[in-house]
Design an enzyme around this catalytic site. Sequence first.
Site, PDB file in Angstrom:
ATOM      1  N   HIS A 129       0.820  -1.218   0.000  1.00 35.75           N
ATOM      2  CA  HIS A 129       0.000   0.000   0.000  1.00 35.75           C
ATOM      3  C   HIS A 129       0.855   1.269   0.000  1.00 35.75           C
ATOM      4  CE1 HIS A 129      -3.690  -2.429   1.620  1.00 35.75           C
ATOM      5  NE2 HIS A 129      -3.563  -2.499   0.321  1.00 35.75           N
ATOM      6  N   CYS A 176       1.359  15.110  -6.542  1.00 39.19           N
ATOM      7  CA  CYS A 176       0.230  15.960  -6.887  1.00 39.19           C
ATOM      8  C   CYS A 176      -0.679  15.160  -7.815  1.00 39.19           C
ATOM      9  CB  CYS A 176       0.726  17.228  -7.596  1.00 39.19           C
ATOM     10  SG  CYS A 176      -0.652  18.282  -8.091  1.00 39.19           S
TER      11      CYS A 176
HETATM   12  P1  NAD Z   1      -7.590  -4.654  10.000  1.00 44.31           P
HETATM   13  O1  NAD Z   1      -7.676  -3.510  10.912  1.00 44.31           O
HETATM   14  O2  NAD Z   1      -8.694  -4.930   9.051  1.00 44.31           O
HETATM   15  O3  NAD Z   1      -7.415  -6.007  10.837  1.00 44.31           O
HETATM   16  C1  NAD Z   1      -6.450  -6.142  11.838  1.00 44.31           C
HETATM   17  C2  NAD Z   1      -6.390  -7.607  12.239  1.00 44.31           C
HETATM   18  O4  NAD Z   1      -5.357  -7.747  13.208  1.00 44.31           O
HETATM   19  C3  NAD Z   1      -7.693  -8.114  12.883  1.00 44.31           C
HETATM   20  O5  NAD Z   1      -8.001  -9.378  12.308  1.00 44.31           O
HETATM   21  C4  NAD Z   1      -7.326  -8.252  14.374  1.00 44.31           C
HETATM   22  O6  NAD Z   1      -7.972  -9.347  14.979  1.00 44.31           O
HETATM   23  C5  NAD Z   1      -5.826  -8.508  14.300  1.00 44.31           C
HETATM   24  N1  NAD Z   1      -5.088  -8.064  15.489  1.00 44.31           N
HETATM   25  C6  NAD Z   1      -5.295  -6.963  16.256  1.00 44.31           C
HETATM   26  N2  NAD Z   1      -4.353  -6.875  17.209  1.00 44.31           N
HETATM   27  C7  NAD Z   1      -3.541  -7.942  17.047  1.00 44.31           C
HETATM   28  C8  NAD Z   1      -2.374  -8.396  17.716  1.00 44.31           C
HETATM   29  N3  NAD Z   1      -1.853  -7.741  18.763  1.00 44.31           N
HETATM   30  N4  NAD Z   1      -1.779  -9.537  17.282  1.00 44.31           N
HETATM   31  C9  NAD Z   1      -2.293 -10.220  16.225  1.00 44.31           C
HETATM   32  N5  NAD Z   1      -3.384  -9.837  15.550  1.00 44.31           N
HETATM   33  C10 NAD Z   1      -3.997  -8.704  15.941  1.00 44.31           C
HETATM   34  O7  NAD Z   1      -6.192  -4.502   9.245  1.00 44.31           O
HETATM   35  P2  NAD Z   1      -5.775  -4.906   7.779  1.00 44.31           P
HETATM   36  O8  NAD Z   1      -6.270  -6.269   7.462  1.00 44.31           O
HETATM   37  O9  NAD Z   1      -4.325  -4.644   7.694  1.00 44.31           O
HETATM   38  O10 NAD Z   1      -6.570  -3.898   6.830  1.00 44.31           O
HETATM   39  C11 NAD Z   1      -6.676  -2.489   7.108  1.00 44.31           C
HETATM   40  C12 NAD Z   1      -6.013  -1.552   6.103  1.00 44.31           C
HETATM   41  O11 NAD Z   1      -5.619  -0.325   6.753  1.00 44.31           O
HETATM   42  C13 NAD Z   1      -4.729  -2.082   5.552  1.00 44.31           C
HETATM   43  O12 NAD Z   1      -4.498  -1.504   4.324  1.00 44.31           O
HETATM   44  C14 NAD Z   1      -3.734  -1.563   6.576  1.00 44.31           C
HETATM   45  O13 NAD Z   1      -2.425  -1.586   6.201  1.00 44.31           O
HETATM   46  C15 NAD Z   1      -4.224  -0.138   6.821  1.00 44.31           C
HETATM   47  N6  NAD Z   1      -3.783   0.318   8.156  1.00 44.31           N
HETATM   48  C16 NAD Z   1      -2.427   0.384   8.380  1.00 44.31           C
HETATM   49  C17 NAD Z   1      -1.953   0.716   9.633  1.00 44.31           C
HETATM   50  C18 NAD Z   1      -0.440   0.734   9.819  1.00 44.31           C
HETATM   51  O14 NAD Z   1       0.303   1.092   8.883  1.00 44.31           O
HETATM   52  N7  NAD Z   1       0.064   0.322  10.978  1.00 44.31           N
HETATM   53  C19 NAD Z   1      -2.846   0.972  10.676  1.00 44.31           C
HETATM   54  C20 NAD Z   1      -4.245   0.917  10.402  1.00 44.31           C
HETATM   55  C21 NAD Z   1      -4.694   0.563   9.131  1.00 44.31           C
END
Ligand code: NAD
Length: 252
Positions: free
Chosen positions: A119, A127
Amino acid sequence: MQELISQAAEIILRSKLTLALTGAGISVESGIPDFRSADGLWSKYDPAEYATIEAFQADPEKVWQMLRDMEEVVASAKPNKAHIGLGELEKMGYLHYIITQNIDNLHQEGGSKNVIEYHGNSSTLSCIWCGKRYKTEEKRDEFPPKCECKKILKPDVVFFGEPIPAEALNRSFQLASSAEALLVIGTSAVVSPANTIPTIAKQNHAKIIEINKERTHLTDSITDIFLQGGAGAIVESLVEEVKRQGGGNHLM
Ligand code: NAD
């Protein structure tokens, strides 16, 4: 749990191409909330309202308020035991690539070198109107950062509704098609097309090891080994077990 960790370690030791697909959950223990948590950043900013390309086109200034708050959370975050453990696995030759949906740079800070940022990342700004690109550093003192054409710049992270960078998309597809083992860590696997990676790997007969606090739709469909719990403690135990069974570096 120890028996499952032992089986997962055996799979990793036998595999000639091992990948990890990571999501927001792997960074929760570093203090960055995932989208599913009801608290933190996302209780203030609904991703459906702020993280779409349509939202940015309609009101970039409003979206930058969320981006600035997100940047603050990310800037103070440090890699946790899961990021560091994956870095160690790579160094030992047991993990070949990480495909991450995250934009927080914590895998690289945790010692991983082969990271595909599915991503994108926020080190550059573009821009969307005239196409000019800048280093984020250059615009550090401007809020919101503007292009020379006076429009507001967008970080080169993939918003909902935007295409995946071609190189990351193709490389991930190619790797998933030949992987023998895939670790799926901290992702709900609902965001497309990243969520096709486990299925592609499975079609190639890769073993799927899923690490998550909760079950997902993958757990009862294609996951071979489900390690339920926080990513930090589980990855740490898994790395210890790989070391115990493998007794040293992987010879390829
Ligand atoms: P999501 O929020 O949909 O799901 C997160 C998953 O992680 C859930 O299934 C949850 O049960 C699990 N989880 C939560 N805490 C945990 C832990 N301590 N150990 C193990 N598992 C745990 O996230 P997604 O599937 O990555 O999709 C969301 C989108 O938003 C993606 O594109 C993501 O990269 C982006 N996003 C990125 C960040 C970041 O860069 N850190 C933060 C928020 C969202």
